[in-house]
Scaffold this motif. Structure first.
Motif, PDB file in Angstrom:
ATOM      1  N   PHE A  55       0.859  -1.189   0.000  1.00 11.01           N
ATOM      2  CA  PHE A  55       0.000   0.000   0.000  1.00 11.01           C
ATOM      3  C   PHE A  55       0.890   1.232   0.000  1.00 11.01           C
ATOM      4  CE2 PHE A  55       0.156  -1.817   4.335  1.00 11.01           C
ATOM      5  CZ  PHE A  55       0.904  -0.850   4.996  1.00 11.01           C
ATOM      6  N   ASP A  56       0.378   2.332  -0.562  1.00 15.66           N
ATOM      7  CA  ASP A  56       1.050   3.629  -0.452  1.00 15.66           C
ATOM      8  C   ASP A  56       0.825   4.127   0.964  1.00 15.66           C
ATOM      9  OD1 ASP A  56       1.698   3.622  -3.194  1.00 15.66           O
ATOM     10  OD2 ASP A  56      -0.115   4.719  -3.731  1.00 15.66           O
ATOM     11  N   GLU A  57       1.857   4.745   1.562  1.00 17.37           N
ATOM     12  CA  GLU A  57       1.686   5.301   2.906  1.00 17.37           C
ATOM     13  C   GLU A  57       2.121   6.756   2.914  1.00 17.37           C
ATOM     14  OE1 GLU A  57       2.379   4.412   7.635  1.00 17.37           O
ATOM     15  OE2 GLU A  57       2.921   2.902   6.158  1.00 17.37           O
ATOM     16  N   TYR A  58       1.199   7.595   3.363  1.00 18.97           N
ATOM     17  CA  TYR A  58       1.440   9.028   3.507  1.00 18.97           C
ATOM     18  C   TYR A  58       1.623   9.317   4.994  1.00 18.97           C
ATOM     19  CZ  TYR A  58      -0.886   9.128  -1.065  1.00 18.97           C
ATOM     20  OH  TYR A  58      -1.258   8.903  -2.368  1.00 18.97           O
ATOM     21  N   THR A  59       2.599  10.152   5.333  1.00 15.34           N
ATOM     22  CA  THR A  59       2.829  10.537   6.727  1.00 15.34           C
ATOM     23  C   THR A  59       2.916  12.053   6.813  1.00 15.34           C
ATOM     24  OG1 THR A  59       4.088   8.493   7.119  1.00 15.34           O
ATOM     25  CG2 THR A  59       4.373  10.278   8.713  1.00 15.34           C
ATOM     26  N   PHE A  60       2.178  12.626   7.764  1.00 10.52           N
ATOM     27  CA  PHE A  60       2.244  14.059   8.045  1.00 10.52           C
ATOM     28  C   PHE A  60       2.669  14.225   9.501  1.00 10.52           C
ATOM     29  CE2 PHE A  60       0.370  17.921   9.824  1.00 10.52           C
ATOM     30  CZ  PHE A  60       0.965  18.872   9.015  1.00 10.52           C
ATOM     31  N   ILE A  61       3.781  14.925   9.732  1.00  6.09           N
ATOM     32  CA  ILE A  61       4.319  15.101  11.078  1.00  6.09           C
ATOM     33  C   ILE A  61       3.661  16.304  11.742  1.00  6.09           C
ATOM     34  CG2 ILE A  61       6.408  15.417  12.480  1.00  6.09           C
ATOM     35  CD1 ILE A  61       6.387  12.785  10.812  1.00  6.09           C
ATOM     36  N   ILE A  62       3.081  16.072  12.909  1.00  2.00           N
ATOM     37  CA  ILE A  62       2.444  17.131  13.691  1.00  2.00           C
ATOM     38  C   ILE A  62       3.449  17.737  14.674  1.00  2.00           C
ATOM     39  CG2 ILE A  62       0.636  17.636  15.406  1.00  2.00           C
ATOM     40  CD1 ILE A  62      -0.938  15.266  14.116  1.00  2.00           C
ATOM     41  N   LYS A  63       4.188  16.863  15.354  1.00  2.00           N
ATOM     42  CA  LYS A  63       5.116  17.317  16.383  1.00  2.00           C
ATOM     43  C   LYS A  63       6.301  16.351  16.449  1.00  2.00           C
ATOM     44  CE  LYS A  63       4.470  17.292  21.130  1.00  2.00           C
ATOM     45  NZ  LYS A  63       3.656  17.502  22.320  1.00  2.00           N
ATOM     46  N   GLY A  64       7.500  16.875  16.669  1.00  4.46           N
ATOM     47  CA  GLY A  64       8.685  16.037  16.776  1.00  4.46           C
ATOM     48  C   GLY A  64       9.278  15.712  15.415  1.00  4.46           C
ATOM     49  N   GLY A  80       5.252  19.666  10.355  1.00  7.64           N
ATOM     50  CA  GLY A  80       4.816  20.427   9.190  1.00  7.64           C
ATOM     51  C   GLY A  80       5.207  19.806   7.867  1.00  7.64           C
ATOM     52  N   GLN A  81       6.026  18.759   7.901  1.00 11.58           N
ATOM     53  CA  GLN A  81       6.442  18.098   6.654  1.00 11.58           C
ATOM     54  C   GLN A  81       5.649  16.813   6.454  1.00 11.58           C
ATOM     55  OE1 GLN A  81      10.776  17.839   7.417  1.00 11.58           O
ATOM     56  NE2 GLN A  81      11.014  19.254   5.693  1.00 11.58           N
ATOM     57  N   SER A  82       5.601  16.373   5.200  1.00  8.96           N
ATOM     58  CA  SER A  82       4.911  15.130   4.872  1.00  8.96           C
ATOM     59  C   SER A  82       5.692  14.373   3.806  1.00  8.96           C
ATOM     60  CB  SER A  82       3.483  15.417   4.388  1.00  8.96           C
ATOM     61  OG  SER A  82       3.507  16.225   3.226  1.00  8.96           O
ATOM     62  N   ILE A  83       5.352  13.100   3.662  1.00 12.13           N
ATOM     63  CA  ILE A  83       6.029  12.236   2.702  1.00 12.13           C
ATOM     64  C   ILE A  83       5.049  11.167   2.218  1.00 12.13           C
ATOM     65  CG2 ILE A  83       6.894  10.594   4.433  1.00 12.13           C
ATOM     66  CD1 ILE A  83       9.543  10.505   2.803  1.00 12.13           C
ATOM     67  N   LYS A  84       5.250  10.714   1.004  1.00 10.73           N
ATOM     68  CA  LYS A  84       4.517   9.560   0.476  1.00 10.73           C
ATOM     69  C   LYS A  84       5.550   8.494   0.146  1.00 10.73           C
ATOM     70  CE  LYS A  84       1.782   7.817  -3.390  1.00 10.73           C
ATOM     71  NZ  LYS A  84       1.397   8.061  -4.792  1.00 10.73           N
ATOM     72  N   ILE A  85       5.365   7.308   0.721  1.00  9.20           N
ATOM     73  CA  ILE A  85       6.207   6.156   0.407  1.00  9.20           C
ATOM     74  C   ILE A  85       5.383   5.255  -0.510  1.00  9.20           C
ATOM     75  CG2 ILE A  85       7.569   4.247   1.315  1.00  9.20           C
ATOM     76  CD1 ILE A  85       8.511   6.819   2.556  1.00  9.20           C
ATOM     77  N   GLU A  86       5.896   5.006  -1.691  1.00  7.73           N
ATOM     78  CA  GLU A  86       5.180   4.176  -2.664  1.00  7.73           C
ATOM     79  C   GLU A  86       5.078   2.722  -2.179  1.00  7.73           C
ATOM     80  OE1 GLU A  86       3.846   5.265  -5.545  1.00  7.73           O
ATOM     81  OE2 GLU A  86       4.645   7.298  -5.430  1.00  7.73           O
ATOM     82  N   ILE A 104       0.190  11.800  11.554  1.00  7.62           N
ATOM     83  CA  ILE A 104      -0.958  11.159  10.912  1.00  7.62           C
ATOM     84  C   ILE A 104      -0.421  10.248   9.812  1.00  7.62           C
ATOM     85  CG2 ILE A 104      -3.041  11.536   9.504  1.00  7.62           C
ATOM     86  CD1 ILE A 104      -3.369  12.585  12.349  1.00  7.62           C
ATOM     87  N   ALA A 105      -0.926   9.027   9.764  1.00  9.79           N
ATOM     88  CA  ALA A 105      -0.558   8.083   8.702  1.00  9.79           C
ATOM     89  C   ALA A 105      -1.810   7.718   7.914  1.00  9.79           C
ATOM     90  CB  ALA A 105       0.075   6.827   9.287  1.00  9.79           C
ATOM     91  N   ILE A 106      -1.681   7.769   6.595  1.00  8.88           N
ATOM     92  CA  ILE A 106      -2.774   7.406   5.699  1.00  8.88           C
ATOM     93  C   ILE A 106      -2.253   6.320   4.763  1.00  8.88           C
ATOM     94  CG2 ILE A 106      -4.333   8.214   3.872  1.00  8.88           C
ATOM     95  CD1 ILE A 106      -4.023  11.043   5.169  1.00  8.88           C
ATOM     96  N   CYS A 107      -2.955   5.201   4.706  1.00  3.96           N
ATOM     97  CA  CYS A 107      -2.549   4.090   3.837  1.00  3.96           C
ATOM     98  C   CYS A 107      -3.633   3.833   2.802  1.00  3.96           C
ATOM     99  CB  CYS A 107      -2.320   2.824   4.659  1.00  3.96           C
ATOM    100  SG  CYS A 107      -1.035   2.984   5.914  1.00  3.96           S
ATOM    101  N   ASN A 108      -3.188   3.608   1.550  1.00  2.00           N
ATOM    102  CA  ASN A 108      -4.098   3.362   0.442  1.00  2.00           C
ATOM    103  C   ASN A 108      -3.551   2.216  -0.407  1.00  2.00           C
ATOM    104  OD1 ASN A 108      -6.017   3.579  -1.560  1.00  2.00           O
ATOM    105  ND2 ASN A 108      -5.067   5.349  -2.523  1.00  2.00           N
ATOM    106  N   PRO A 109      -4.193   1.028  -0.412  1.00  2.00           N
ATOM    107  CA  PRO A 109      -5.369   0.650   0.370  1.00  2.00           C
ATOM    108  C   PRO A 109      -5.050   0.623   1.869  1.00  2.00           C
ATOM    109  CG  PRO A 109      -4.458  -1.288  -0.714  1.00  2.00           C
ATOM    110  CD  PRO A 109      -3.679  -0.094  -1.198  1.00  2.00           C
ATOM    111  N   ALA A 110      -6.040   0.303   2.668  1.00  2.00           N
ATOM    112  CA  ALA A 110      -5.909   0.381   4.118  1.00  2.00           C
ATOM    113  C   ALA A 110      -4.787  -0.504   4.650  1.00  2.00           C
ATOM    114  CB  ALA A 110      -7.227  -0.032   4.779  1.00  2.00           C
ATOM    115  N   PHE A 111      -4.200  -0.046   5.774  1.00  2.00           N
ATOM    116  CA  PHE A 111      -3.193  -0.857   6.466  1.00  2.00           C
ATOM    117  C   PHE A 111      -3.788  -2.202   6.838  1.00  2.00           C
ATOM    118  CE2 PHE A 111      -1.218  -2.713  10.112  1.00  2.00           C
ATOM    119  CZ  PHE A 111       0.135  -2.555   9.871  1.00  2.00           C
ATOM    120  N   SER A 112      -3.008  -3.238   6.633  1.00  2.00           N
ATOM    121  CA  SER A 112      -3.392  -4.590   7.013  1.00  2.00           C
ATOM    122  C   SER A 112      -2.120  -5.370   7.306  1.00  2.00           C
ATOM    123  CB  SER A 112      -4.160  -5.255   5.869  1.00  2.00           C
ATOM    124  OG  SER A 112      -4.188  -6.648   6.029  1.00  2.00           O
TER     125      SER A 112
END
Length: 121
Positions: A55-64, A80-86, A104-112
């Protein structure tokens, strides 16, 4: 048909490494295999084994800060930075720093667990 879903009671994923995972939408919280959205806190010194997710995973850092070892490339993200890992890319996530990392982590399709392909540590 309902026009929206308000999530105020995310599924708290049980962990043994001190990491806090609150899945707002996804397989564990709503049975949705299309996407997962989770609020995470990785404690200082945390790391997990390499994995090659399907799955693709997007990460957005809130703190740290959070460190990514992406097939040998070391990338450090800060608030304030984000990344997409293919998908199908070997990656290791860690927080080798002295403060917790909230993100925040967003996975597409969902994490499993069936799709994450974690290596033995």
């Amino acid at each position: 048909m309902k026009k929206y879903i308000l999530q105020d009671n995310p599924f708290v994923v049980p962990t043994t490494d001190g990491k806090v995972i609150k899945e707002h939408f996804g397989l564990a919280s709503a049975g949705n295999s299309d996407i997962s959205i989770a609020h995470m806190i990785a404690p200082a010194g945390w790391s997990e084994p390499f994995q090659t997710p399907e799955f693709d995973e997007y990460t957005f850092i809130i703190k740290g800060r959070k460190q990514f070892n992406i097939d040998g490339d070391i990338v450090v993200l800060k608030a304030g930075q984000s990344i997409k890992i293919e998908k199908n890319v070997r990656v290791q996530y860690s927080n080798p720093f002295t403060e917790a990392c909230e993100y925040i982590a967003i996975c597409n399709p969902a994490f499993s667990m069936d799709l994450v392909n974690r290596e033995n540590s």
